[in-house]
Write an enzyme that holds these catalytic residues in place. Structure first.
Site: not given
Length: 423
Positions: A15, A33, A38, A84, A119, A259, A330
């Site tokens: 995102v 980050d 990364r 989240t 979210t 999601c 994930r």
């Protein structure tokens, strides 16, 4: 306007990075980050999530990357794009969101705006995040600093629906903030924006988008269970039913990821908190969470019918990620198939060209394998529809399987009749 804006983006995953790149083409943008590796890869023009190409990164000439949070001190807009997840009890885990709020708070100044994209359940921004910002900044919400919420709509692996081409919901903690947040996003979103009436409405809109998909997929998964007992091909039924103009197109499968497989629990958590037990949503979740075990059970039954010795068998899983053409591991439900097969003593191997071998090892203790050049396995499961797998015909797959073997095609990639089983 552009000269007065300095955006700090906290979290540079699926995102945050696309956001940072688009904003970094127009405004001074600092991408933060926690992971130093990364930051280093992004500074070198490489994105391991494969969402942003090297040439796109180069176009963001006003973007800098850092793992030092003090580099956020000069920002006046902060955007939080951290995960989240849920915990083992399937309750919202807001620790990353709280940590991001604590990180930002000491650098807040008068008239700064903090925008959340993660979210959450309706009310989380103002109930969870704002108190942290107030306490650690010493500033007053909606007097000294302000908040917005603009839910992410990134679809990992989707090269057609990119950030600028997806309508963006925006909101603010008062009318002026809502307008400022909307104008900020409007400057990078070609598809336009939709200004919600409040932060809570925007939060709720996000969480029901994926809940709706989850419930619909659960229905089709249940139909698949029924049609299997009736010895009817589910995809043939869906194709026939799809000729009606208002039939909704969903297909059976594993529902993982960050999601669809997670967001409904944020809504059900809040519903239960206010005294309502959500029946349909939780029933859909239970059914979708069951599908990995169901695939494993179907496979074992097919192997038994061919008199394959289960305890000494070797099974190849093709695909480990939660969806096709994406390296994201994930909440992948492929792991449920693997775990169930191992319960029977089966030797399970996994091949996935999209996955980083070290990540598979660290996350799940799985050692990825290459495809063999000779008959090796008793059964094979096509679990993820990676583009690399679409060209594999039954002939090739049979060449890496023993003469008496089983093919289970979760994603219906093979021609009709080519697999021994499918959903």
């Amino acid at each position: 306007m552009e000269n007065n804006i300095h955006i700090g983006i906290v979290g540079l995953g699926y995102v945050g990075l696309p956001l940072a790149v688009e904003f970094g083409k127009k405004y001074q943008t600092t991408g933060f980050d926690l992971k130093e590796e990364r930051i280093n890869e992004l500074r070198n023009g490489f994105d391991s999530t494969k969402e942003v190409e090297q040439d796109e990164l180069a176009l963001a000439d006003k973007l800098s990357f850092t793992s030092s949070h003090d580099q956020l001190s000069n920002c006046n807009y902060y955007i939080v794009a951290v995960p989240t997840p849920i915990d083992q009890a399937k309750r919202p885990n807001l620790k990353p969101l709280e940590s991001a709020s604590r990180l930002i708070a000491p650098y807040l100044n008068t008239d700064n705006i903090v925008i959340y994209e993660s979210t959450v359940f309706p009310g989380a921004t103002e109930e969870i995040c704002v108190p942290i910002l107030e306490e650690l900044s010493g500033l007053k919400f909606n007097q000294d600093f302000f908040c917005g919420y603009s839910p992410e709509r990134i679809n990992p692996g989707d090269k057609q629906h990119r950030l600028p081409d997806i309508v963006k919901i925006t909101s603010g903690s008062n009318d002026k903030t809502a307008e400022l947040v909307d104008n900020l996003y409007k400057s990078i979103i070609r598809a336009g924006t939709f200004k919600a009436s409040s932060i809570k409405v925007a939060e709720a809109a996000k969480v029901i988008e994926n809940t709706q998909r989850d419930v619909n997929i659960a229905l089709v998964n249940e139909l698949s269970l029924i049609f299997n007992k009736l010895q009817i091909n589910t995809y043939e039924v869906l194709k026939a039913a799809g000729t009606k103009w208002n039939f909704l197109t969903f297909t059976p499968g594993l529902v993982g990821g960050h999601c669809i497989g997670v967001d409904p629990y944020y809504l059900t958590h809040k519903a239960q908190e206010v005294g309502y037990h959500p029946n349909m949503i939780l029933a859909g979740r239970r059914l979708n969470d069951y599908m990995g075990k169901y695939v494993a059970t179907r496979l074992i039954k097919l192997m038994c019918k061919k008199n394959i010795e289960i305890a000494t068998s070797k099974v190849l899983l093709m695909g480990l990620t939660f969806k096709e053409n994406c390296p994201d591991l994930r909440n992948t439900k492929v792991i449920d198939i693997i775990s169930e097969l191992k319960e029977y003593g089966i030797d399970v191997a996994v091949h996935d060209p999209w996955v980083d071998a070290q990540e598979a090892r660290d996350e799940y203790g799985i050692e990825l394998v290459e495809l063999p050049e000779e008959p090796t396995y008793d059964a094979l499961v096509i679990a993820v529809a990676h583009s690399e797998f679409t060209s594999f015909g039954r002939g090739y797959l049979k060449s890496i399987l023993k003469p008496n073997s089983v093919i289970f095609d979760v994603k219906n990639l093979l021609p009709p009749g080519a697999a021994d089983g499918t959903l």
